[in-house]
Design an enzyme around this catalytic site. Structure first.
Site, PDB file in Angstrom:
ATOM      1  N   ASN A   1       0.982  -1.123   0.087  1.00 29.64           N
ATOM      2  CA  ASN A   1       0.048   0.031   0.017  1.00 29.64           C
ATOM      3  C   ASN A   1       0.950   1.241  -0.013  1.00 29.64           C
ATOM      4  O   ASN A   1       1.440   1.559   1.048  1.00 29.64           O
ATOM      5  CB  ASN A   1      -0.872  -0.162   1.383  1.00 29.64           C
ATOM      6  CG  ASN A   1      -1.760   1.192   1.483  1.00 29.64           C
ATOM      7  OD1 ASN A   1      -1.668   1.991   0.478  1.00 29.64           O
ATOM      8  ND2 ASN A   1      -2.567   1.321   2.494  1.00 29.64           N
TER       9      ASN A   1
ATOM     10  N   LYS B   1       0.056   4.150  -0.680  1.00 23.37           N
ATOM     11  CA  LYS B   1      -0.542   5.558   0.292  1.00 23.37           C
ATOM     12  C   LYS B   1      -0.276   6.651  -0.773  1.00 23.37           C
ATOM     13  O   LYS B   1      -0.220   6.608  -1.802  1.00 23.37           O
ATOM     14  CB  LYS B   1      -0.164   5.591   1.577  1.00 23.37           C
ATOM     15  CG  LYS B   1      -0.181   4.289   2.480  1.00 23.37           C
ATOM     16  CD  LYS B   1      -0.158   4.675   4.126  1.00 23.37           C
ATOM     17  CE  LYS B   1      -0.312   3.305   4.797  1.00 23.37           C
ATOM     18  NZ  LYS B   1      -0.143   3.547   6.098  1.00 23.37           N
TER      19      LYS B   1
ATOM     20  N   GLU C   1      -5.824  -4.548  10.408  1.00 24.97           N
ATOM     21  CA  GLU C   1      -4.882  -3.495  10.782  1.00 24.97           C
ATOM     22  C   GLU C   1      -5.179  -2.698  11.769  1.00 24.97           C
ATOM     23  O   GLU C   1      -5.856  -1.703  12.003  1.00 24.97           O
ATOM     24  CB  GLU C   1      -4.852  -2.619   9.493  1.00 24.97           C
ATOM     25  CG  GLU C   1      -4.260  -3.334   8.382  1.00 24.97           C
ATOM     26  CD  GLU C   1      -3.749  -2.303   7.200  1.00 24.97           C
ATOM     27  OE1 GLU C   1      -2.753  -2.433   6.840  1.00 24.97           O
ATOM     28  OE2 GLU C   1      -4.444  -1.295   6.777  1.00 24.97           O
TER      29      GLU C   1
END
Ligand code: PGA
Length: 272
Positions: free
Chosen positions: A15, A17, A175
């Site tokens: 990821n 981001k 998460e």
């Protein structure tokens, strides 16, 4: 609950981001692909929208293949939603999508209900969704981590067709919010307990195979040095990696460790 990890894939999803640009994303993707070429591990790179084409082009000839994912979609397919991106628009750009990441729950006010609508759009558009769930530190300290996560899972899955979700290959990422980007991680045993709680919630939401086949990733400060603790747990099927996913050395270590688990699952005579 009598599940068989051997039937589940081992997945490492990056990821990125809000990092990388269309100018540098392709090269980073290619480098990571080259350093992590393990056929037994499902690899996904979730890049910013504007980098998806560059990452797709960079990975087009990668063997074994690396999938391209987006980090979010809108909860409608089209319409008057200025600045938004729908699942349909990702056709040809991405095959996976993250929904319900805690940073979006925090910054964009995404609720379980909205996340569920996004899941529905992902499935309709043929995208493979990674549903993110996880408790706040105050939830864990108050002893309600599992209750919070179970309610996130039930809330997101409510009203969706379990068969369609399964056909879409739904993956859940656990998460804990307090572990994201902080350098703190959950303990492997806690992640495993949560994975079982998530499968139980999915089963109670009507998941067809008692949720035994539902892949569950751990996310939150995963690195090459700590991934083994999570993959040592049969209930955990891989990782969603943020900060470390921008570093090819880290990704090489994470995927190499994931390959040991994947190979042990494929051939239980080997040990991981
Ligand atoms: P992190 O992020 O690995 O940087 O903690 C994980 C995530 O948010 O998916």
């Amino acid at each position: 609950m009598g599940h068989d990890p051997g039937m589940r894939p081992v997945v490492v999803a990056a990821n990125w981001k809000m990092h990388t640009t269309p100018d540098d994303a392709g090269e980073l993707a290619r480098t990571i692909a080259r350093r992590t070429g393990e056929p037994s591990v499902v690899r996904v790179i979730c890049a910013p929208f504007v980098c998806l084409a560059a990452v797709r082009d960079a990975l087009v000839d990668t063997d074994p293949p690396v999938a391209v994912g987006a980090q979010n979609i809108h909860h409608e397919m089209q319409g008057a939603f200025t600045g938004e991106i729908s699942a349909l628009m990702l056709t040809g750009l991405a095959t996976w999508v993250i929904v319900g990441h805690s940073e979006r729950r925090r910054d964009a006010g995404e609720t379980d209900r909205l996340v569920g609508r996004k899941l529905g759009r992902a499935v309709e558009a043929g995208l493979r969704p990674i549903l993110c769930v996880g408790e706040l530190l105050e939830d864990r300290d108050a002893g309600r981590a599992e209750a919070v996560v179970e309610s996130q899972v039930r809330g997101a899955l409510a009203g969706l067709d379990p068969g369609a979700l399964e056909a879409a290959g739904l993956v859940v990422a656990y998460e804990p919010v307090w572990a994201i980007g902080t350098g703190r991680t959950a303990r492997g045993a806690d992640a495993a307990a949560m994975a079982e709680a998530i499968r139980a919630s999915a089963a109670s939401a009507g998941w067809p195979h008692a949720a035994g086949g539902l892949p569950i990733l751990y996310g939150g400060s995963v690195t090459a040095s700590n991934i083994a603790e999570f993959l040592a747990e049969p209930a955990v099927d891989g990782a969603l990696v943020g900060g470390a996913s921008l570093k090819p050395d880290e990704m090489a270590g994470i995927v190499a460790r994931a390959a040991l688990t994947a190979q042990a699952r494929a051939d239980p005579a080997r040990t991981s």
